[in-house]
Write an enzyme that holds these catalytic residues in place. Structure first.
Site, PDB file in Angstrom:
ATOM      1  N   SER A  20     -11.112 -54.544  16.947  1.00 47.35           N
ATOM      2  CA  SER A  20     -12.036 -55.609  16.529  1.00 47.35           C
ATOM      3  C   SER A  20     -11.625 -56.926  17.178  1.00 47.35           C
ATOM      4  O   SER A  20     -10.526 -57.439  16.937  1.00 47.35           O
ATOM      5  CB  SER A  20     -12.022 -55.774  15.014  1.00 47.35           C
ATOM      6  OG  SER A  20     -12.672 -56.994  14.667  1.00 47.35           O
ATOM      7  N   HIS A  45     -15.182 -53.567  19.107  1.00 45.81           N
ATOM      8  CA  HIS A  45     -15.973 -53.917  17.927  1.00 45.81           C
ATOM      9  C   HIS A  45     -16.125 -55.429  17.875  1.00 45.81           C
ATOM     10  O   HIS A  45     -15.128 -56.167  17.907  1.00 45.81           O
ATOM     11  CB  HIS A  45     -15.264 -53.400  16.661  1.00 45.81           C
ATOM     12  CG  HIS A  45     -16.029 -53.593  15.397  1.00 45.81           C
ATOM     13  ND1 HIS A  45     -17.099 -52.798  15.039  1.00 45.81           N
ATOM     14  CD2 HIS A  45     -15.889 -54.503  14.401  1.00 45.81           C
ATOM     15  CE1 HIS A  45     -17.565 -53.205  13.862  1.00 45.81           C
ATOM     16  NE2 HIS A  45     -16.842 -54.235  13.449  1.00 45.81           N
ATOM     17  N   ASP A  47     -17.468 -58.598  15.840  1.00 41.39           N
ATOM     18  CA  ASP A  47     -17.880 -59.047  14.498  1.00 41.39           C
ATOM     19  C   ASP A  47     -18.616 -60.376  14.565  1.00 41.39           C
ATOM     20  O   ASP A  47     -18.000 -61.425  14.709  1.00 41.39           O
ATOM     21  CB  ASP A  47     -16.639 -59.195  13.605  1.00 41.39           C
ATOM     22  CG  ASP A  47     -16.108 -57.854  13.160  1.00 41.39           C
ATOM     23  OD1 ASP A  47     -14.890 -57.634  13.304  1.00 41.39           O
ATOM     24  OD2 ASP A  47     -16.912 -57.038  12.703  1.00 41.39           O
ATOM     25  N   MET A  49     -20.660 -63.161  12.756  1.00 40.64           N
ATOM     26  CA  MET A  49     -20.808 -63.660  11.386  1.00 40.64           C
ATOM     27  C   MET A  49     -21.568 -64.993  11.382  1.00 40.64           C
ATOM     28  O   MET A  49     -21.251 -65.874  12.180  1.00 40.64           O
ATOM     29  CB  MET A  49     -19.424 -63.885  10.762  1.00 40.64           C
ATOM     30  CG  MET A  49     -18.577 -62.647  10.725  1.00 40.64           C
ATOM     31  SD  MET A  49     -16.926 -63.011  10.073  1.00 40.64           S
ATOM     32  CE  MET A  49     -16.173 -61.400  10.209  1.00 40.64           C
ATOM     33  N   HIS A  78     -21.326 -55.651  15.361  1.00 42.42           N
ATOM     34  CA  HIS A  78     -21.507 -55.623  13.903  1.00 42.42           C
ATOM     35  C   HIS A  78     -22.148 -56.933  13.480  1.00 42.42           C
ATOM     36  O   HIS A  78     -21.495 -57.966  13.428  1.00 42.42           O
ATOM     37  CB  HIS A  78     -20.121 -55.426  13.262  1.00 42.42           C
ATOM     38  CG  HIS A  78     -20.141 -55.411  11.765  1.00 42.42           C
ATOM     39  ND1 HIS A  78     -18.982 -55.430  11.029  1.00 42.42           N
ATOM     40  CD2 HIS A  78     -21.150 -55.364  10.861  1.00 42.42           C
ATOM     41  CE1 HIS A  78     -19.271 -55.405   9.749  1.00 42.42           C
ATOM     42  NE2 HIS A  78     -20.582 -55.367   9.619  1.00 42.42           N
ATOM     43  N   MET A  80     -23.232 -59.323  11.016  1.00 41.06           N
ATOM     44  CA  MET A  80     -23.142 -59.783   9.631  1.00 41.06           C
ATOM     45  C   MET A  80     -24.028 -61.026   9.516  1.00 41.06           C
ATOM     46  O   MET A  80     -23.558 -62.163   9.446  1.00 41.06           O
ATOM     47  CB  MET A  80     -21.685 -60.063   9.247  1.00 41.06           C
ATOM     48  CG  MET A  80     -20.889 -58.781   9.072  1.00 41.06           C
ATOM     49  SD  MET A  80     -19.104 -58.978   9.115  1.00 41.06           S
ATOM     50  CE  MET A  80     -18.821 -58.846  10.876  1.00 41.06           C
ATOM     51  N   MET A 149     -18.146 -49.985   5.306  1.00 45.46           N
ATOM     52  CA  MET A 149     -17.259 -51.136   5.140  1.00 45.46           C
ATOM     53  C   MET A 149     -16.195 -50.802   4.096  1.00 45.46           C
ATOM     54  O   MET A 149     -16.519 -50.508   2.940  1.00 45.46           O
ATOM     55  CB  MET A 149     -18.049 -52.370   4.708  1.00 45.46           C
ATOM     56  CG  MET A 149     -18.938 -52.971   5.785  1.00 45.46           C
ATOM     57  SD  MET A 149     -18.080 -53.303   7.324  1.00 45.46           S
ATOM     58  CE  MET A 149     -16.896 -54.555   6.795  1.00 45.46           C
ATOM     59  N   PHE A 155     -13.884 -61.267   6.790  1.00 44.13           N
ATOM     60  CA  PHE A 155     -12.545 -61.640   7.269  1.00 44.13           C
ATOM     61  C   PHE A 155     -11.750 -60.407   7.704  1.00 44.13           C
ATOM     62  O   PHE A 155     -11.935 -59.317   7.131  1.00 44.13           O
ATOM     63  CB  PHE A 155     -11.768 -62.380   6.159  1.00 44.13           C
ATOM     64  CG  PHE A 155     -12.439 -63.653   5.730  1.00 44.13           C
ATOM     65  CD1 PHE A 155     -13.371 -63.640   4.689  1.00 44.13           C
ATOM     66  CD2 PHE A 155     -12.197 -64.850   6.404  1.00 44.13           C
ATOM     67  CE1 PHE A 155     -14.040 -64.806   4.317  1.00 44.13           C
ATOM     68  CE2 PHE A 155     -12.852 -66.018   6.020  1.00 44.13           C
ATOM     69  CZ  PHE A 155     -13.775 -65.990   4.979  1.00 44.13           C
ATOM     70  N   GLY A 156     -10.890 -60.610   8.674  1.00 50.49           N
ATOM     71  CA  GLY A 156      -9.962 -59.544   9.045  1.00 50.49           C
ATOM     72  C   GLY A 156      -8.731 -59.618   8.158  1.00 50.49           C
ATOM     73  O   GLY A 156      -8.575 -60.554   7.373  1.00 50.49           O
ATOM     74  N   GLY A 157      -7.850 -58.626   8.272  1.00 52.55           N
ATOM     75  CA  GLY A 157      -6.574 -58.656   7.562  1.00 52.55           C
ATOM     76  C   GLY A 157      -6.640 -58.431   6.064  1.00 52.55           C
ATOM     77  O   GLY A 157      -5.701 -58.760   5.339  1.00 52.55           O
ATOM     78  N   ASP A 184     -14.560 -49.529   8.684  1.00 53.43           N
ATOM     79  CA  ASP A 184     -14.257 -50.876   9.158  1.00 53.43           C
ATOM     80  C   ASP A 184     -13.618 -51.730   8.067  1.00 53.43           C
ATOM     81  O   ASP A 184     -14.258 -52.058   7.077  1.00 53.43           O
ATOM     82  CB  ASP A 184     -15.588 -51.516   9.602  1.00 53.43           C
ATOM     83  CG  ASP A 184     -15.423 -52.875  10.227  1.00 53.43           C
ATOM     84  OD1 ASP A 184     -16.439 -53.537  10.484  1.00 53.43           O
ATOM     85  OD2 ASP A 184     -14.262 -53.296  10.445  1.00 53.43           O
ATOM     86  N   GLY A 185     -12.305 -52.003   8.278  1.00 56.56           N
ATOM     87  CA  GLY A 185     -11.660 -52.947   7.367  1.00 56.56           C
ATOM     88  C   GLY A 185     -10.396 -52.366   6.760  1.00 56.56           C
ATOM     89  O   GLY A 185     -10.464 -51.369   6.043  1.00 56.56           O
ATOM     90  N   GLY A 186      -9.268 -53.005   7.052  1.00 54.59           N
ATOM     91  CA  GLY A 186      -7.997 -52.571   6.455  1.00 54.59           C
ATOM     92  C   GLY A 186      -7.467 -51.277   7.022  1.00 54.59           C
ATOM     93  O   GLY A 186      -6.651 -50.591   6.397  1.00 54.59           O
ATOM     94  N   GLY A 206      -8.566 -54.398  13.436  1.00 50.38           N
ATOM     95  CA  GLY A 206      -8.365 -55.745  13.983  1.00 50.38           C
ATOM     96  C   GLY A 206      -6.890 -56.096  13.973  1.00 50.38           C
ATOM     97  O   GLY A 206      -6.178 -55.956  14.965  1.00 50.38           O
TER      98      GLY A 206
HETATM   99  C1  DX5 Z   1     -14.742 -57.778   8.549  1.00 45.20           C
HETATM  100  C2  DX5 Z   1     -15.040 -57.138   9.893  1.00 45.20           C
HETATM  101  C3  DX5 Z   1     -13.987 -56.145  10.310  1.00 45.20           C
HETATM  102  C4  DX5 Z   1     -12.617 -56.787  10.469  1.00 45.20           C
HETATM  103  C5  DX5 Z   1     -11.570 -55.702  10.627  1.00 45.20           C
HETATM  104  O1  DX5 Z   1     -15.871 -58.493   8.132  1.00 45.20           O
HETATM  105  O2  DX5 Z   1     -16.259 -56.456   9.864  1.00 45.20           O
HETATM  106  O3  DX5 Z   1     -14.387 -55.552  11.553  1.00 45.20           O
HETATM  107  O4  DX5 Z   1     -12.603 -57.599  11.619  1.00 45.20           O
HETATM  108  O5  DX5 Z   1     -10.338 -56.340  10.649  1.00 45.20           O
HETATM  109  P1  DX5 Z   1      -9.041 -55.625  10.017  1.00 45.20           P
HETATM  110  O6  DX5 Z   1      -8.901 -54.346  10.753  1.00 45.20           O
HETATM  111  O7  DX5 Z   1      -7.932 -56.618  10.301  1.00 45.20           O
HETATM  112  O8  DX5 Z   1      -9.327 -55.424   8.560  1.00 45.20           O
HETATM  113 ZN    ZN Z   2     -16.774 -55.287  11.651  1.00 42.77          ZN
END
Ligand code: DX5
Ligand code: ZN
Length: 226
Positions: A20, A45, A47, A49, A78, A80, A149, A155-157, A184-186, A206
């Protein structure tokens, strides 16, 4: 209008990590992209937003336009966005290979799917952690990808939401073998095993990739913990 790469298709769904870009170094995007690309990544990927559908603003069309010429990766975008229909064409023209929209933002998913298809790019649909798979069941046959999701978008992380594993398994049952199931996520080496076992073939990551000293080794670790 079709994106000149619209015939460029990912090979059959198989286990892949999709780094990501949100977690990359925004002052050195081309280098970070080149690193994962040289290391075997096939998908990037992206993102997008809008600060309205999600409480954060990331990047948009100008960034995708600039990185398109420097990468051959499949741009898995993606959206958003509260109004994906309004911006889909601009993202396709900028070089997106696939546009994924949120079911929560849309009244008529079939209209969005048809519009994206007419742009000559692939179409994905995604749902927030609290949205049941039943909300997309009737349109699943019409998309190339379902994105589950496993964090709240924005947010990432963030921490992986464990209940996503059940949704992945439930969704897998509804997909044809040619359709991709992305999570996607975590995602990291600790959470990847469960999502792969549940049927995900594409793992967005990410922090667990770009947040690590060696992103290429990090991608391997995520895949081969399974
Ligand atoms: C969150 C994004 C994810 C995010 C993943 O809104 O859609 O793609 O960047 O980041 P990690 O892998 O750090 O959770
Ligand atoms: Zn994403």
């Amino acid at each position: 209008m079709s994106n000149e790469r619209s015939n460029w298709r990912l090979a059959e769904p198989r286990l892949r990590v999709a780094p990501s870009l949100l977690a990359a170094d925004f002052s050195r995007l081309a280098e970070d992209i080149a690193r994962v690309e040289a290391g075997g990544a096939e998908i990037l990927h992206l993102d997008v937003m809008d600060g309205h559908f999600v409480p954060n603003i990331s990047f948009g069309v100008p960034v995708i336009e600039k990185i398109r010429p420097v990468s051959k990766l499949f741009f898995d975008t993606h959206l958003m966005l509260s109004d994906p229909l309004k911006y889909a064409e601009a993202f396709a023209k900028a070089g997106a290979d696939l546009l994924t929209f949120h079911i929560e933002a849309i009244e008529e998913p079939r209209r969005v799917i048809a519009h994206i298809r007419n742009l000559g790019v692939q179409v994905g649909i995604t749902l927030n952690p609290s949205t049941p798979v039943t909300a997309i069941a009737e349109v699943i046959p019409e998309v190339d990808l379902v994105l589950i999701m496993s964090v709240w978008p924005g947010f990432g992380g963030q921490r992986f939401i464990e209940s996503s594993v059940t949704k992945i398994a439930e969704c897998r049952e509804l997909l044809e073998p040619w359709q991709r199931l992305e999570v996607d996520g975590g995602i990291d080496p600790k959470t990847s095993q469960a999502v792969i076992a549940a049927g995900a073939d594409t793992l967005v990551a990410g922090q667990a990739v770009f947040g690590r000293p060696d992103p290429v080794a990090a991608m391997e670790e995520i895949l081969h913990q399974a």
